[in-house]
Design a protein around this motif. Structure first.
Motif: not given
Length: 128
Positions: A65-72
């Motif tokens: 699973s992925i959880r984006w913190i910011n665009d990078c």
């Protein structure tokens, strides 16, 4: 004096350089990367959606699973870990981009206070 001025000018110019990061171009898609296993360089592939990463490497399939913190930057956590080590989340950071690839760094999201901090690097190339 002239050499000193040239040296300081060089420092100012190089310190102002910032690697290009167009991270939004690499948030989703199909990617290829190289890795070394037992001294042998191999290729792997992964497909990333907004919230899922599916790795294909060494005749294995692995999902996270992925959880984006910011665009990078994002946190990646295996969906079906097989041991305690695989339960640990990974912090991924895109550090620079080109037209069809990006360089990244990754490390444990939560550092073990008794172990030395370890940051690994790699490059992924976008296939689609």
């Amino acid at each position: 004096m002239r050499k000193l001025l040239a040296f300081f000018s060089f420092l100012v110019v190089t310190n102002c350089y910032k690697a290009e990061r167009k991270c939004e171009d690499f948030k989703t898609g199909t990617f290829e990367f190289t890795y070394t296993l037992d001294g042998v360089e191999k290729k792997g592939k992964f497909i990333r959606t907004n919230d899922l990463n599916i790795d294909y490497y060494d005749n294995k399939i692995d999902s996270a699973s992925i959880r984006w913190i910011n665009d990078c930057e994002f946190i990646q956590k295996k969906i079906n870990p097989k041991n305690k080590s695989e339960e640990k989340a990974i912090h991924m950071k895109i550090v620079s981009t080109t037209a069809n690839s990006y360089t990244f760094e990754y490390q444990l999201a939560v550092q073990d206070e008794f172990k030395k901090k370890r940051v690994e690097k790699g490059t992924a190339r976008k296939l689609d």
